[in-house]
Motif scaffolding. Structure first.
Motif, PDB file in Angstrom:
ATOM      1  N   LYS A   8       1.037  -1.176   0.270  1.00  0.00           N
ATOM      2  CA  LYS A   8       0.131   0.273   0.285  1.00  0.00           C
ATOM      3  C   LYS A   8       0.805   1.155   0.144  1.00  0.00           C
ATOM      4  CE  LYS A   8      -4.290  -1.115  -0.455  1.00  0.00           C
ATOM      5  NZ  LYS A   8      -3.931  -2.368   0.337  1.00  0.00           N
ATOM      6  N   GLU A   9       0.500   2.449  -0.828  1.00  0.00           N
ATOM      7  CA  GLU A   9       1.297   3.266  -0.331  1.00  0.00           C
ATOM      8  C   GLU A   9       1.559   4.101   0.435  1.00  0.00           C
ATOM      9  OE1 GLU A   9       0.413   6.429  -3.522  1.00  0.00           O
ATOM     10  OE2 GLU A   9       1.730   7.575  -3.716  1.00  0.00           O
ATOM     11  N   ILE A  10       2.377   5.154   1.127  1.00  0.00           N
ATOM     12  CA  ILE A  10       2.435   5.234   2.414  1.00  0.00           C
ATOM     13  C   ILE A  10       3.196   6.439   2.495  1.00  0.00           C
ATOM     14  CG2 ILE A  10       2.492   2.744   4.035  1.00  0.00           C
ATOM     15  CD1 ILE A  10       5.025   2.382   3.735  1.00  0.00           C
ATOM     16  N   ALA A  11       3.279   7.371   3.376  1.00  0.00           N
ATOM     17  CA  ALA A  11       3.621   8.744   3.452  1.00  0.00           C
ATOM     18  C   ALA A  11       5.468   8.455   3.066  1.00  0.00           C
ATOM     19  CB  ALA A  11       3.406   9.718   3.824  1.00  0.00           C
ATOM     20  N   ASP A  12       6.193   9.483   2.321  1.00  0.00           N
ATOM     21  CA  ASP A  12       7.539   9.662   2.630  1.00  0.00           C
ATOM     22  C   ASP A  12       7.992   9.335   3.640  1.00  0.00           C
ATOM     23  OD1 ASP A  12       8.211   8.387  -0.260  1.00  0.00           O
ATOM     24  OD2 ASP A  12       7.876  10.965  -0.645  1.00  0.00           O
ATOM     25  N   ALA A  35       5.348  -0.707  -6.292  1.00  0.00           N
ATOM     26  CA  ALA A  35       5.004  -1.800  -5.208  1.00  0.00           C
ATOM     27  C   ALA A  35       4.274  -2.904  -6.406  1.00  0.00           C
ATOM     28  CB  ALA A  35       3.718  -0.814  -5.502  1.00  0.00           C
ATOM     29  N   SER A  36       5.324  -3.313  -6.980  1.00  0.00           N
ATOM     30  CA  SER A  36       5.282  -4.752  -7.861  1.00  0.00           C
ATOM     31  C   SER A  36       5.793  -5.807  -6.783  1.00  0.00           C
ATOM     32  CB  SER A  36       5.975  -4.523  -9.003  1.00  0.00           C
ATOM     33  OG  SER A  36       6.894  -4.127  -9.200  1.00  0.00           O
ATOM     34  N   GLU A  37       5.151  -6.982  -7.025  1.00  0.00           N
ATOM     35  CA  GLU A  37       5.762  -8.185  -6.246  1.00  0.00           C
ATOM     36  C   GLU A  37       6.986  -8.280  -6.405  1.00  0.00           C
ATOM     37  OE1 GLU A  37       3.492 -11.560  -5.148  1.00  0.00           O
ATOM     38  OE2 GLU A  37       2.193 -10.206  -5.886  1.00  0.00           O
ATOM     39  N   THR A  38       8.244  -8.732  -5.275  1.00  0.00           N
ATOM     40  CA  THR A  38       9.689  -8.643  -5.277  1.00  0.00           C
ATOM     41  C   THR A  38       9.539 -10.170  -4.392  1.00  0.00           C
ATOM     42  OG1 THR A  38       9.967  -7.607  -3.139  1.00  0.00           O
ATOM     43  CG2 THR A  38      10.223  -6.299  -5.374  1.00  0.00           C
ATOM     44  N   ALA A  42      15.078 -10.936  -3.773  1.00  0.00           N
ATOM     45  CA  ALA A  42      16.184 -10.060  -4.430  1.00  0.00           C
ATOM     46  C   ALA A  42      16.306  -8.851  -4.251  1.00  0.00           C
ATOM     47  CB  ALA A  42      14.614  -9.478  -5.623  1.00  0.00           C
ATOM     48  N   ALA A  43      17.973  -8.455  -4.733  1.00  0.00           N
ATOM     49  CA  ALA A  43      18.575  -7.136  -4.264  1.00  0.00           C
ATOM     50  C   ALA A  43      18.167  -6.107  -5.410  1.00  0.00           C
ATOM     51  CB  ALA A  43      20.193  -7.939  -4.835  1.00  0.00           C
ATOM     52  N   VAL A  44      17.645  -6.632  -6.184  1.00  0.00           N
ATOM     53  CA  VAL A  44      16.768  -5.263  -7.304  1.00  0.00           C
ATOM     54  C   VAL A  44      15.902  -5.037  -7.688  1.00  0.00           C
ATOM     55  CG1 VAL A  44      17.805  -3.799  -9.392  1.00  0.00           C
ATOM     56  CG2 VAL A  44      19.366  -4.688  -7.605  1.00  0.00           C
ATOM     57  N   CYS A  45      14.970  -4.770  -7.935  1.00  0.00           N
ATOM     58  CA  CYS A  45      13.426  -4.830  -8.097  1.00  0.00           C
ATOM     59  C   CYS A  45      13.540  -5.253  -9.662  1.00  0.00           C
ATOM     60  CB  CYS A  45      12.563  -3.243  -8.052  1.00  0.00           C
ATOM     61  SG  CYS A  45      10.650  -3.566  -8.670  1.00  0.00           S
ATOM     62  N   VAL A  46      12.757  -6.339  -9.906  1.00  0.00           N
ATOM     63  CA  VAL A  46      13.246  -5.910 -11.261  1.00  0.00           C
ATOM     64  C   VAL A  46      12.455  -6.053 -12.305  1.00  0.00           C
ATOM     65  CG1 VAL A  46      13.724  -8.810 -11.306  1.00  0.00           C
ATOM     66  CG2 VAL A  46      11.478  -8.465 -11.411  1.00  0.00           C
ATOM     67  N   LYS A  47      10.997  -5.147 -11.699  1.00  0.00           N
ATOM     68  CA  LYS A  47      10.443  -3.928 -12.699  1.00  0.00           C
ATOM     69  C   LYS A  47      10.957  -2.658 -12.466  1.00  0.00           C
ATOM     70  CE  LYS A  47       5.529  -4.357 -14.139  1.00  0.00           C
ATOM     71  NZ  LYS A  47       4.707  -4.859 -13.073  1.00  0.00           N
ATOM     72  N   CYS A  48      11.610  -1.972 -11.990  1.00  0.00           N
ATOM     73  CA  CYS A  48      12.189  -0.097 -12.233  1.00  0.00           C
ATOM     74  C   CYS A  48      13.514  -0.237 -12.035  1.00  0.00           C
ATOM     75  CB  CYS A  48      10.837   0.229 -11.093  1.00  0.00           C
ATOM     76  SG  CYS A  48      11.717   0.230  -9.193  1.00  0.00           S
ATOM     77  N   GLY A  49      14.307  -1.613 -11.375  1.00  0.00           N
ATOM     78  CA  GLY A  49      15.732  -1.393 -11.334  1.00  0.00           C
ATOM     79  C   GLY A  49      16.369  -0.731  -9.471  1.00  0.00           C
TER      80      GLY A  49
END
Ligand SMILES: [Zn+2]
Ligand SMILES: [Zn+2]
Length: 148
Positions: A8-12, A35-38, A42-49
């Motif tokens: 879920k989105e949360i404040a910074d 917010a994609s599943e990891t 995983a050391a790095v998000c495959v979606k956004c890096g």
């Protein structure tokens, strides 16, 4: 920023996810950036890096190298750690204050009994551990940027 645990989105500047109650940076199911599943290791998000590696204090590293120096932070921890200078340098005001309080309590304890000396040494060992984390790249600044 998104919760690592529930996505879920949360404040910074939030410390705890209002949705699931888990402290920010804990959990390993979702990317904090997109917010994609990891996968848990995983050391790095495959979606956004974005880097998913956790820092020594459980924060998520952004993988970006910031403008704070590893050498400066490490030396501050070793020589000025009792005043929390390395924490203030990294923008961790709360942790800096905790160091000062721990030091003040130790100094006051010296007036009461000898144990205070050991407390001061314990705080210093704690600072040496901070320095170790800084030099080994496990520590980031308050924004999660790596030290240069
Ligand atoms: Zn959550
Ligand atoms: Zn991502």
């Amino acid at each position: 920023m998104y919760c690592r645990n529930c996505g879920k989105e949360i404040a910074d500047n939030a410390a705890v996810c209002v949705n699931c109650g888990v402290s920010v940076g804990k959990g390993e199911k979702y990317c904090p950036n997109c917010a994609s599943e990891t996968s848990p290791d995983a050391a790095v998000c495959v979606k956004c890096g974005v880097a998913l590696k956790k820092t020594s204090d459980g924060k998520v590293s952004t993988g970006v190298v910031g403008d704070k120096s590893k050498i400066a932070a490490g030396l501050f921890a070793i020589f000025l750690g009792h005043l929390g200078i390395h924490k203030f340098y990294l923008g961790e005001k709360k942790e800096g204050l905790i160091k000062i309080i721990a030091t003040v309590v130790s100094v006051l304890a010296i007036f009461v009994c000898f144990v205070g000396v050991f407390m001061l040494i314990a705080v210093w060992i704690w600072n040496l551990y901070d320095a170790y984390c800084i030099f080994s790249g496990k520590t980031t600044d308050a924004e999660g940027n790596e030290l240069s």
